[in-house]
Design an enzyme around this catalytic site. Sequence first.
Site, mmCIF file in Angstrom:
data_model
loop_
_atom_site.group_PDB
_atom_site.id
_atom_site.type_symbol
_atom_site.label_atom_id
_atom_site.label_comp_id
_atom_site.label_asym_id
_atom_site.label_seq_id
_atom_site.Cartn_x
_atom_site.Cartn_y
_atom_site.Cartn_z
ATOM 1 N N GLU A 55 11.564 -6.848 -5.294
ATOM 2 C CA GLU A 55 11.703 -5.391 -5.233
ATOM 3 C C GLU A 55 11.096 -4.746 -3.986
ATOM 4 O OE1 GLU A 55 12.134 -4.314 -9.936
ATOM 5 O OE2 GLU A 55 10.125 -4.214 -9.106
ATOM 6 N N ASP A 97 -0.645 -5.803 -8.328
ATOM 7 C CA ASP A 97 0.517 -4.926 -8.271
ATOM 8 C C ASP A 97 0.066 -3.601 -7.669
ATOM 9 O OD1 ASP A 97 3.165 -3.680 -8.884
ATOM 10 O OD2 ASP A 97 3.386 -5.497 -10.081
ATOM 11 N N HIS A 123 4.835 -4.433 -3.983
ATOM 12 C CA HIS A 123 3.947 -4.304 -5.146
ATOM 13 C C HIS A 123 2.492 -4.507 -4.733
ATOM 14 C CE1 HIS A 123 6.959 -3.897 -8.334
ATOM 15 N NE2 HIS A 123 7.670 -4.830 -7.726
#
Length: 768
Positions: free
Chosen positions: A340, A200, A275
Amino acid sequence: MLKPIYSLVLFLFLSNFSFAQNASEVNIIPKPKQVTLTSGNFQFNPETVFVAQSEEEKQAAQVLIERFKEAVGWELQMTTETKAGNSVQFEKSGGLENEAYELKINENGAIITASGASGFLYGIESLRQLLPSEIENIQQTTSEVAWKVPALTIKDAPRFQWRGLMLDVSRHFFKKEYILETIDRLAFLKMNTLHLHLVDDQGWRIEIKKYPKLTEIGAFRVDQEDKAWNSRSENDPEEKGTYGGFYTQEDIKEIVAYAQKKGVTVVPEVEMPAHVMSAIASYPWLACDDTPIAVPSGGIWPITDIFCPGKETTFEFLEDVLTEVMALFPSEYIHVGDDEATKTAWESCASCQELMVKEDLENVEELQSYFMKRIERFVNAKGRKIIGWDEILQGGLPPSATVMSWQGVEGGWEASKQGHDVIMTPTFPLYFDRYQGNPDYEPLAFDGEITLKDVYDFDPVLDSMSVAQAQHVLGAQANLWSEYIPTEAISEFKIYPRLAAVAEMDWTPKTATDWSDFSKRAQHLMKRFELMGIQYSKSSYAVTAAADMDLENRKIKIKLENEFPRAEIRYTLNAPLDASAKRYKTPIELKKTTQLQAAVFKDGKQMGDTLTQDFKFHKAAGKQIDYLTKPHKNYPGNNSSLINVLRGSKNFHDGQWQAWINDAMEVVIDLGQTEEVKSISLGTLENQGSGIYFPVEIMVLVSQDGENFKKASTFSRAYKANSSSELKDFRVDFKAKKARFIKVIAKNATDIPNRGNGFLFVDEILVE
């Protein structure tokens, strides 16, 4: 009159029912598919022998052999020779499904039948849970325990093939030893999948030989653990990170090998295309603009530093990384993230735009789909399958991808309709980074509350799914994101006992699940957790108080509850709490300032935290209040929230809070008559990670007519960083004054680093 045959059937039914009700020692979680109780029991002793032929049988036997050695001090023996009695034996049967097992116990011992390693292991784990809970003692017991198990037959098999837990080891790193302990506990609950979120923005956690900077640079960040996660400052790429860690490839091999012995598949997740700031910090050429960045120490939103699909070198990097990852993890599935991603960089990147023209892609959503389909082809060519978060649906789902549905259940429903396999992991109720009970008594967590019962009541198969769609549901998985999980102890607190509810959800037929029955067994299981040294949450035993204010008559009615059925709640008013306190039966009525204490008791012992709430009937309680500045629309409370005696909790969605962000709070309270006043207290909350800050100034003004106000006092404080969630009353004292109207102005913090304006949350204005 009943006919004889019906009388006989009824007699047998009632007899069996009565016997089952008395067999209180059968407290297995997850609940087996079929249990038939018979008379008698089998008792283990130092001479008990385990008869095991194959390596998989021996591995299963070793679970109980080790427990008896550690908890009792016995050195139980294993043999390949069949024994007539006082033994636990294994039989292989090709007629049973892969993870199914049968367990038969009589006075001579136990026989576990299965087709392979997982079945034998699950049979042993059921036998283990039938033993007295002291078998879990991590130190040898000194008490005299009869190591008996009831005579019975269990025929058992799982409902779903995917029964999982995800650990985010990127935001906060957990040591290898903790991962191994978690694998043991998954096996104990018959769960078979550990999903490791290895990559991440805030940390790259797996050694990649070809790209050493991923762990030299990407695995470490500047230490800002003293600040709230979402209030941490941007790091300088030149500043060396010191906080973090990673798993070597040897660590990974050890974890995977250990998991295989426990029937657990370890599924790696390598995030893409977003990420991945930890990777870009290590190799800036992976992004569109090659600009050096640092590994961030906290929250990032929106996520704009992402991989560049316009560069062929990006795919070379990812294929190299995935090749090394797949060599370490033999799992059928490789998780590739795909969530995302804010793709603004792609819109201005010449290489990305050139690729879009070449591939006839209409927008960046289709470019993301192109990205993931290309990765899928590579992974498929290696004999594996990809999993993606439900954003993988955007722009077109890769042909054989499995979807992990986290934004509710809609993504899972849509994917299953398209003929894709799905794993249900919706934020509610399977994100374990949320509170389990009253936030005032728990470590800091993400907003919202997910109780043990919330988890248990969820079904991965939706009522609206067709039969064909339901067949694509592989199972459910709990996810523990670690932004607010800095230690392994807090990780355990968040996982247990909620993981037991996931285990039963994934294993037990839906028709056999029952909250009342599970809650009884869960309480036995928690005793085992305690003996195992697991720092589990006792929030299921917490007492909650729902209060209603009768403004006209200035009285409060309080209803006490606990999520376990028929819980024994005891309470006191203005007195210490113990087992002799009054048992709660009907709502409590208060008309004056009172401190309430309450807790759940069982067999004379307090089981959870003491709920302590103060209800202060101050001079403004139940009076008139006018809002000169309106509260924020998302946190409006009600017209009496600030003068209703009811206080808010750290859960700022509990309905007791009102909030302001761009304007200061400005209200006028009408006491109805002239009173002598000498102080006001403002009840506030600070949770900087959620953008909520204590006030920086409070001004009190008084008036006789409601038009001409005079300043009584002002309180000021400077903004300070605060990494915790905190409730605090700010008291403003002044020389006693006669007044009917009181104006209170409270200013919220502004110009906060990386934030701008902050929210001011207020639950009560107490006038004295």
